[in-house]
Design a protein around this motif. Structure first.
Motif, PDB file in Angstrom:
ATOM      1  N   LEU A 142      13.796  -3.018   7.139  1.00  0.00           N
ATOM      2  CA  LEU A 142      12.858  -3.511   6.128  1.00  0.00           C
ATOM      3  C   LEU A 142      13.671  -3.932   4.911  1.00  0.00           C
ATOM      4  N   ILE A 143      13.658  -5.225   4.611  1.00  0.00           N
ATOM      5  CA  ILE A 143      14.446  -5.759   3.500  1.00  0.00           C
ATOM      6  C   ILE A 143      13.492  -6.323   2.448  1.00  0.00           C
ATOM      7  N   LYS A 156      11.578 -10.895  10.252  1.00  0.00           N
ATOM      8  CA  LYS A 156      10.314 -11.626  10.197  1.00  0.00           C
ATOM      9  C   LYS A 156       9.713 -11.468   8.809  1.00  0.00           C
ATOM     10  N   ASP A 157       9.269 -12.594   8.203  1.00  0.00           N
ATOM     11  CA  ASP A 157       8.700 -12.552   6.859  1.00  0.00           C
ATOM     12  C   ASP A 157       7.414 -11.738   6.826  1.00  0.00           C
ATOM     13  N   ILE A 158       7.278 -10.920   5.789  1.00  0.00           N
ATOM     14  CA  ILE A 158       6.056 -10.164   5.537  1.00  0.00           C
ATOM     15  C   ILE A 158       5.440 -10.715   4.261  1.00  0.00           C
ATOM     16  N   ALA A 159       4.253 -11.282   4.356  1.00  0.00           N
ATOM     17  CA  ALA A 159       3.589 -11.878   3.189  1.00  0.00           C
ATOM     18  C   ALA A 159       2.910 -10.786   2.371  1.00  0.00           C
ATOM     19  N   LEU A 211       3.143  -3.793   7.739  1.00  0.00           N
ATOM     20  CA  LEU A 211       4.425  -3.362   8.296  1.00  0.00           C
ATOM     21  C   LEU A 211       4.277  -2.833   9.722  1.00  0.00           C
ATOM     22  N   HIS A 212       3.051  -2.940  10.252  1.00  0.00           N
ATOM     23  CA  HIS A 212       2.761  -2.498  11.622  1.00  0.00           C
ATOM     24  C   HIS A 212       3.146  -1.032  11.821  1.00  0.00           C
TER      25      HIS A 212
END
Length: 232
Positions: A142-143, A156-159, A211-212
């Motif tokens: 997680l970045i 993968k982008d997290i909006a 973040l699932h």
């Protein structure tokens, strides 16, 4: 100023009153009394904020909030005539940034609008950010980067909305420490924390969903019951 604000409320007196106060403060207002007309405005107009009544004659404010969040991240304030927490939690969970319970003082609405817009401007104007010792955290894939205001999970982008980003960033800044709901709320929202405030819980739930995170054993944001939240 000239920020554009959408108002949707089928109670014309309320919508008209909010419009007057916002226009007096220099905002451009797009006002509608039903949801379908508002959705057309959302598709065709550049907006900086939305104020949505929960109960509308055709489609409810929750649906409009969800449609906005499919493409946009500007602040959303929900108006609710109910005192139950269910409406508030629902709105915050699907992406609203704040809620106001009717009846209300229109000056409170204006104050909330200014607070949300200030936060949104800071979030989007990277040049105004002050240099920090750490501008990026990488926690098990997680970045989150403060300079670019981007978040990725396994590339993968997290909006994230501005509020969600601020919540996650504050937890990362305090990695390894337990942060109380009170401290998290007062640092992110900049307001006094009141008992029975479900705002933090709703946003944590929304973050975990994006973040699932598994419900029983989340990998990133963990709950320390009776104390607060932590990222280990």
């Amino acid at each position: 100023m000239n920020e554009s604000i959408l108002i949707v409320d089928d109670e014309k007196e309320i919508a008209d009153l909010i419009e007057v106060y916002l226009k007096n403060d220099g905002y451009q207002v797009f006002k509608y009394y039903n949801g379908m007309a508002a959705l057309k405005c959302i598709e065709s107009t550049r907006l900086d904020m939305a104020i949505l009544d929960v109960m509308l004659p055709d489609i409810d404010g929750f649906h409009i909030c969800q449609k906005i969040r499919e493409k946009h991240f500007y602040p959303i304030i929900m108006l609710t005539a109910k005192v139950e927490d269910t409406d508030k939690i629902m709105g915050l969970t699907i992406g609203a940034d704040d809620y106001i319970t009717k009846p209300f003082n229109p000056l409170e609405v204006v104050a909330r609008v200014k607070t949300q817009l200030r936060r949104y401007v800071r979030y989007n104007n990277v040049s105004e950010q002050q240099p920090a010792e750490t501008s990026e955290y990488d926690i098990k894939g997680l970045i989150i980067n403060k300079d670019t205001h981007k978040c990725t999970l396994f590339d993968k982008d997290i909006a994230l909305t501005p509020i969600e980003f601020s919540v996650l960033w504050f937890l990362c800044e305090n990695q390894g420490r337990v942060v109380s709901s009170e401290k998290l709320f007062e640092n992110v929202w900049g307001e006094k924390y009141l008992d029975n405030n479900n705002t933090v819980m709703a946003h944590i739930g929304r973050l975990r969903e994006k973040l699932h995170e598994p419900a029983k054993n989340p990998r990133f944001i963990k709950t320390v019951w009776g104390v607060g939240y932590t990222i280990e």
